[in-house]
Design a protein around this motif. Sequence first.
Motif, mmCIF file in Angstrom:
data_model
loop_
_atom_site.group_PDB
_atom_site.id
_atom_site.type_symbol
_atom_site.label_atom_id
_atom_site.label_comp_id
_atom_site.label_asym_id
_atom_site.label_seq_id
_atom_site.Cartn_x
_atom_site.Cartn_y
_atom_site.Cartn_z
ATOM 1 N N MET A 131 -4.187 3.109 -4.253
ATOM 2 C CA MET A 131 -4.909 1.977 -3.677
ATOM 3 C C MET A 131 -5.606 1.148 -4.745
ATOM 4 S SD MET A 131 -3.943 1.796 -0.740
ATOM 5 C CE MET A 131 -4.866 0.293 -0.502
ATOM 6 N N GLU A 132 -5.984 1.788 -5.838
ATOM 7 C CA GLU A 132 -6.623 1.043 -6.924
ATOM 8 C C GLU A 132 -5.626 0.129 -7.628
ATOM 9 O OE1 GLU A 132 -8.462 3.759 -9.598
ATOM 10 O OE2 GLU A 132 -9.514 4.851 -8.010
ATOM 11 N N LYS A 133 -4.364 0.524 -7.636
ATOM 12 C CA LYS A 133 -3.353 -0.225 -8.378
ATOM 13 C C LYS A 133 -2.465 -1.087 -7.487
ATOM 14 C CE LYS A 133 -3.097 2.742 -12.428
ATOM 15 N NZ LYS A 133 -2.193 3.385 -13.428
ATOM 16 N N LYS B 283 0.829 -1.212 0.000
ATOM 17 C CA LYS B 283 0.000 0.000 0.000
ATOM 18 C C LYS B 283 0.859 1.256 0.000
ATOM 19 C CE LYS B 283 -3.760 -2.279 2.564
ATOM 20 N NZ LYS B 283 -4.519 -2.280 3.845
ATOM 21 N N ASN C 267 -1.037 -4.023 -5.835
ATOM 22 C CA ASN C 267 -1.178 -5.452 -6.120
ATOM 23 C C ASN C 267 0.171 -6.124 -5.940
ATOM 24 O OD1 ASN C 267 -1.544 -8.023 -7.202
ATOM 25 N ND2 ASN C 267 -2.872 -7.319 -8.853
ATOM 26 N N GLU D 266 -4.047 7.284 -7.466
ATOM 27 C CA GLU D 266 -4.562 5.985 -7.913
ATOM 28 C C GLU D 266 -3.922 4.824 -7.158
ATOM 29 O OE1 GLU D 266 -3.400 6.335 -12.023
ATOM 30 O OE2 GLU D 266 -5.465 6.764 -12.610
ATOM 31 N N GLY E 208 -6.850 -9.369 -12.101
ATOM 32 C CA GLY E 208 -7.124 -9.212 -10.674
ATOM 33 C C GLY E 208 -7.065 -10.478 -9.849
#
Length: 636
Positions: A244-246, A232, A248, A242, A356
Motif C-alpha cells: 500500500m505504501e508503494k 492496490k 501508485n 509494503e 508522489g
Amino acid sequence: MKKHLALTLAASLLIPSAASIQAAPKNVVVDSVEFNGMDAPTTIEEMSKAYSNATIDVKYSDGTKKTLPLRYEKLFKSTDTFNMKGKQVPAGTPIDAQGNPIMDNSVPNDPVPFISDAPDSNSLLEPLNGNSGKLHLVSHYEYQTVDHSGSSAYGRVPASMTLTSLQQDKKTGNLTVAGVEKIDFAGTNGLWIPCNGSLSPWNTHLGSEEYEPDARIFEQEIGTDKDSTNVKAFANYYFGKEGMEKANPYWYGFVPEVIVHPNGKAKAVKHYSTGRFSKELMKMMPDSKTAYFGDDGAYTMMLMYVADKAKDLSSGTLYAAKFNQTGTENGGSGDLSWIKLGHATDKEIEKYITDGITFSDIFETSNEPKEGFSEIKTYANKQQVEYLKVKPGMEQAAAFLETRRYAATLGATSEFNKMEGLALNTADKKAYMAISDQSKGMEVNPTDPQDDIRLPKIKSGVTYELDLQASQKDRNGNKINSSYVAASMKGIIIGEDMAKADAYGNTAHPEKVANPDNLSYSDAMGTLFIGEDSGMHTNNYVWAYNTKTKKLSRVLSVPAGAEATGLMAADDRNGFAYIMSNYQHPGDELEGKSITAVDKEKLIETIDKEIGVNKSGDVGYITGLPSFTKAKHDKK
C-alpha cells in the motif's frame, strides 16, 4: 622489354579466362515467395489445436521454383516448468519484487503459483556478439484470465516476461529450449499488462504496458476499500507488506526495454519519456529515433515519439496526431497533422513519480462546462466526458503522465478505437496499423466533444497503411526532426461483418481477416503478417498479405476461443527464417457461441483435456520457410 613482359604475366594471373568465369559456382538465392493458404478448420481435432498445412512457393534467381510445406512447432506451454534459481517454476508464473513466485491463495488451504494462460509478444533476438550464434527469445505473459477458484484475475496479478535460451539445429534450423528464466522488473516497480512488443533496430526488446490504471479514479479511492483500478491488488501481490505504501498508478503505462547482454543476462528499464497511455507496443522506424505506438482501448490516440539520439530512448519529444478525414471507402482514409506535446527525459518524469505527484496536482477539474476548461473524452475515467484545466507549470507532467488527456486539451484526435499492432515496410517507406474494431469513437458521434473521425462501423476491423514522409512540420510550423513522419493513412485490408453466425459460430466472414491485432512485416518476403484477436472468428488465424499482389492467405489456425499472439517475422537467424507465433486463453468464451457444425461440448472438452481452457498457452513458431541469406547451392 622485361618490364612489359612482367606486367603482361601479372595481368594474365589477375584476369580470369572466359572458361574459368563460366565454370565459377553461381549463387542462386530466393527471388520471391508466395503463400498458399490453408482451409479453415472443420473438425474438432483441427479446431482444438494450433497447426499449419499452408505452403509457400519459392522462386529462385535462376528461375527454378519449389513449393515448401509449412508447419507449426511448439517451443513450450506456459504451464511447462523450468529450473529457475534451483526451483521448478512454470514459465508463465509471475515473480514478486524479491524474485519469488507469486502464489494464488484463492482456494483455502490449497496455494498454487499463478500461471498466466496468455503468452504474448516475442522478440527473437539477433545472435549476441561473442555468443557464438546462440539465440535468445524474450516473451510476454500478458495477464491471468482466472485464478485457482475460477474467478477473474485480469489485471490484479503482476505480469512477467521470460528470457528463453534456444538451441538451433545447424542443418534444419529447428529450435529447442535450452533454458527459461524470469526477467526481473524490481527496478521498475513491476510490470503492468504487457501486450505486444517489438525488436528494436539495435537488438533490444521493446515491451508494453496497456490499459494504464486511471490516476484520477485511484486518487478518489484512496482511504476506501475500493480498487477499481487494480493498483492496490497489484501492489500487494508484488511488494508484499509494503504494497500500500508503494501503490501508485503513475509507475505503469510505459515502454519497458529489455537489454540482453552477451553473457545471456537480461536487464529491464522503463522509458518514462515515451509518455503514459495504453501501450499496445512501440515500433521503431529505420532511423532508430522515430517511433509509433498502438494505443489500445476506446477513445485513444495516435502518438509519435522522436528520440534525441538514435538507439537511445532516455529522452525525446512526444507528438499526438490530428486526423483530417479524406474518405470513407475501403474502411476510410485521412491526412495526419502533428501536435507537439513536449520534451522530457526519463529522469525528469521518474522524479515526478518518486516525488508522489497525483492527478489533482496536475489538473483542475469541473463537473460542467466552465470558462478556461477543456471538454474532452478519452480512454481515461471510463470514457466519460471531462472538463479539465492544466495547472500552471504542470504542462510537462501532464504531457508525459496524462498524455492522452493533455493532448486532447490541445485538440489532438482522441477517437481511435482498439488501435493495436504496428509494422514497418522499410523498402516502400510504409507503416501498417491495425484497428481491431472500427466502431465507437470512430463512427459519427455529433454529441462527443470532437468528431474528427466519421468512418463506417466495421466491427471486424481494418488494417491501415501509413505513408511516411520527410520534411514535415508540426501544427505550429516547427520542423519535426524525423524522415519518417506519418502524413496520411488509408484502409487496405477490411473485415466483413455478418448479420448472423454461420454453423461454426463465425460472425465475421471466415475468408477475411477479423479483428486484426498483431502485425509483423517481412522485408525479405514482401509480406505483412496479421494475427487475429477475434470473438467474431471461432478459431483465430494468422494471415499472410502480399503487399505487391494483394493476395491474402491463411497460414496458421490456433485453438478455438484462443487469440493468436506473439507474431514476429524473423528473416535471418543464422541463415534460417521463422515466423514466431503464440496463442493464449484457449477455449475462452466458447460456451456463449452458437456452434452447430460440430459438437460444441465435445470441442470444449477436447481443448480442456489437451491444453486446458483458460489455463495455458503455447509459445511457438511457423517453420518451413526458405533461407533468404544462404545461397541455394549451399543448402544441399
